[in-house]
Design a protein around this motif. Structure first.
Motif, PDB file in Angstrom:
ATOM      1  N   TRP A 195      71.245  85.500  50.543  1.00 49.65           N
ATOM      2  CA  TRP A 195      70.186  84.483  50.449  1.00 49.65           C
ATOM      3  C   TRP A 195      69.082  84.762  51.468  1.00 49.65           C
ATOM      4  O   TRP A 195      67.898  84.720  51.151  1.00 49.65           O
ATOM      5  CB  TRP A 195      70.829  83.118  50.688  1.00 49.65           C
ATOM      6  N   MET A 196      69.482  85.077  52.704  1.00 45.76           N
ATOM      7  CA  MET A 196      68.482  85.367  53.739  1.00 45.76           C
ATOM      8  C   MET A 196      67.741  86.663  53.445  1.00 45.76           C
ATOM      9  O   MET A 196      66.529  86.756  53.659  1.00 45.76           O
ATOM     10  CB  MET A 196      69.148  85.429  55.116  1.00 45.76           C
ATOM     11  N   ILE A 197      68.456  87.662  52.942  1.00 49.09           N
ATOM     12  CA  ILE A 197      67.822  88.938  52.613  1.00 49.09           C
ATOM     13  C   ILE A 197      66.806  88.755  51.492  1.00 49.09           C
ATOM     14  O   ILE A 197      65.663  89.217  51.595  1.00 49.09           O
ATOM     15  CB  ILE A 197      68.897  89.986  52.237  1.00 49.09           C
ATOM     16  N   ARG A 198      67.204  88.058  50.423  1.00 45.99           N
ATOM     17  CA  ARG A 198      66.264  87.821  49.311  1.00 45.99           C
ATOM     18  C   ARG A 198      65.085  86.967  49.754  1.00 45.99           C
ATOM     19  O   ARG A 198      63.949  87.203  49.349  1.00 45.99           O
ATOM     20  CB  ARG A 198      66.983  87.164  48.134  1.00 45.99           C
ATOM     21  N   SER A 199      65.353  85.991  50.599  1.00 40.02           N
ATOM     22  CA  SER A 199      64.272  85.139  51.101  1.00 40.02           C
ATOM     23  C   SER A 199      63.238  85.979  51.845  1.00 40.02           C
ATOM     24  O   SER A 199      62.033  85.799  51.667  1.00 40.02           O
ATOM     25  CB  SER A 199      64.819  84.062  52.044  1.00 40.02           C
ATOM     26  N   PHE A 200      63.711  86.896  52.677  1.00 32.63           N
ATOM     27  CA  PHE A 200      62.790  87.758  53.417  1.00 32.63           C
ATOM     28  C   PHE A 200      61.942  88.594  52.477  1.00 32.63           C
ATOM     29  O   PHE A 200      60.717  88.639  52.611  1.00 32.63           O
ATOM     30  CB  PHE A 200      63.554  88.683  54.371  1.00 32.63           C
ATOM     31  N   TRP A 201      62.594  89.273  51.529  1.00 30.26           N
ATOM     32  CA  TRP A 201      61.846  90.202  50.679  1.00 30.26           C
ATOM     33  C   TRP A 201      60.876  89.495  49.742  1.00 30.26           C
ATOM     34  O   TRP A 201      59.755  89.979  49.503  1.00 30.26           O
ATOM     35  CB  TRP A 201      62.782  91.125  49.900  1.00 30.26           C
ATOM     36  N   PHE A 202      61.240  88.342  49.197  1.00 30.23           N
ATOM     37  CA  PHE A 202      60.292  87.612  48.354  1.00 30.23           C
ATOM     38  C   PHE A 202      59.135  87.058  49.182  1.00 30.23           C
ATOM     39  O   PHE A 202      57.985  87.061  48.749  1.00 30.23           O
ATOM     40  CB  PHE A 202      60.986  86.497  47.559  1.00 30.23           C
ATOM     41  N   TYR A 203      59.424  86.582  50.381  1.00 30.61           N
ATOM     42  CA  TYR A 203      58.361  86.101  51.269  1.00 30.61           C
ATOM     43  C   TYR A 203      57.418  87.253  51.605  1.00 30.61           C
ATOM     44  O   TYR A 203      56.192  87.111  51.563  1.00 30.61           O
ATOM     45  CB  TYR A 203      58.965  85.507  52.542  1.00 30.61           C
ATOM     46  N   PHE A 204      57.980  88.412  51.923  1.00 29.77           N
ATOM     47  CA  PHE A 204      57.180  89.590  52.234  1.00 29.77           C
ATOM     48  C   PHE A 204      56.291  89.968  51.043  1.00 29.77           C
ATOM     49  O   PHE A 204      55.099  90.255  51.209  1.00 29.77           O
ATOM     50  CB  PHE A 204      58.105  90.763  52.609  1.00 29.77           C
ATOM     51  N   LEU A 205      56.871  89.945  49.846  1.00 29.01           N
ATOM     52  CA  LEU A 205      56.106  90.266  48.641  1.00 29.01           C
ATOM     53  C   LEU A 205      54.921  89.324  48.479  1.00 29.01           C
ATOM     54  O   LEU A 205      53.793  89.765  48.231  1.00 29.01           O
ATOM     55  CB  LEU A 205      57.017  90.181  47.407  1.00 29.01           C
ATOM     56  N   TRP A 206      55.145  88.016  48.628  1.00 33.22           N
ATOM     57  CA  TRP A 206      54.059  87.052  48.451  1.00 33.22           C
ATOM     58  C   TRP A 206      53.027  87.138  49.567  1.00 33.22           C
ATOM     59  O   TRP A 206      51.839  86.893  49.339  1.00 33.22           O
ATOM     60  CB  TRP A 206      54.607  85.639  48.287  1.00 33.22           C
ATOM     61  N   MET A 207      53.436  87.534  50.760  1.00 30.90           N
ATOM     62  CA  MET A 207      52.460  87.736  51.834  1.00 30.90           C
ATOM     63  C   MET A 207      51.582  88.948  51.535  1.00 30.90           C
ATOM     64  O   MET A 207      50.379  88.929  51.787  1.00 30.90           O
ATOM     65  CB  MET A 207      53.168  87.885  53.183  1.00 30.90           C
ATOM     66  N   VAL A 208      52.170  89.993  50.967  1.00 27.31           N
ATOM     67  CA  VAL A 208      51.385  91.173  50.577  1.00 27.31           C
ATOM     68  C   VAL A 208      50.416  90.812  49.453  1.00 27.31           C
ATOM     69  O   VAL A 208      49.245  91.192  49.489  1.00 27.31           O
ATOM     70  CB  VAL A 208      52.311  92.345  50.168  1.00 27.31           C
ATOM     71  N   VAL A 209      50.892  90.063  48.454  1.00 21.92           N
ATOM     72  CA  VAL A 209      50.007  89.623  47.364  1.00 21.92           C
ATOM     73  C   VAL A 209      48.851  88.816  47.940  1.00 21.92           C
ATOM     74  O   VAL A 209      47.687  89.009  47.567  1.00 21.92           O
ATOM     75  CB  VAL A 209      50.795  88.809  46.305  1.00 21.92           C
TER      76      VAL A 209
END
Length: 120
Positions: free
Chosen positions: A62-76
């Motif tokens: 859950w924490m790993i997925r949260s990080f990567w999706f947050y990172f993706l949306w910050m890049v977008v």
């Protein structure tokens, strides 16, 4: 009817580590907008195999997925910010990503304390 889980000391230690990781993710998230979240992410990746077969395993995921999706949306948001038209949209994307990540950290922490696994 809820099922009460019996936890051994190894699982309790793993839960305590997950609690600490939730708190470190939150601290890096609030004080650096997530830019330092890669530090607890590394620990999540290292500790997750040790918790295979327990509810704590789902919390690491859950924490790993949260990080990567947050990172993706910050890049977008960053890409949108690079265009003049996209600046207001970028702020909206960043704000929604921030709120989503805060929700996931709070929900995960509370569910861990309630001995609930996270959805995969």
């Amino acid at each position: 009817m809820s099922q009460q889980l019996v936890l051994d000391s190894g699982t309790e230690d793993a839960k305590q580590m997950a609690r600490i990781l939730y708190l470190v993710h939150a601290a890096t998230f609030f004080f650096s907008l997530g830019m330092l979240s890669f530090l607890p992410l590394i620990v999540n990746y290292l500790k997750r195999p040790e918790t295979n077969g327990t509810i704590v395993y789902s919390h690491h995921g859950w924490m790993i997925r949260s990080f990567w999706f947050y990172f993706l949306w910050m890049v977008v948001g960053g890409i949108l910010f690079a265009t003049i038209i996209g600046i207001p949209v970028a702020w909206l994307v960043w704000t929604l990503a921030w709120l989503w990540k805060a929700y996931r950290l709070i929900r995960g922490f509370l569910d861990l304390n309630s001995n609930k696994s996270m959805p995969i």
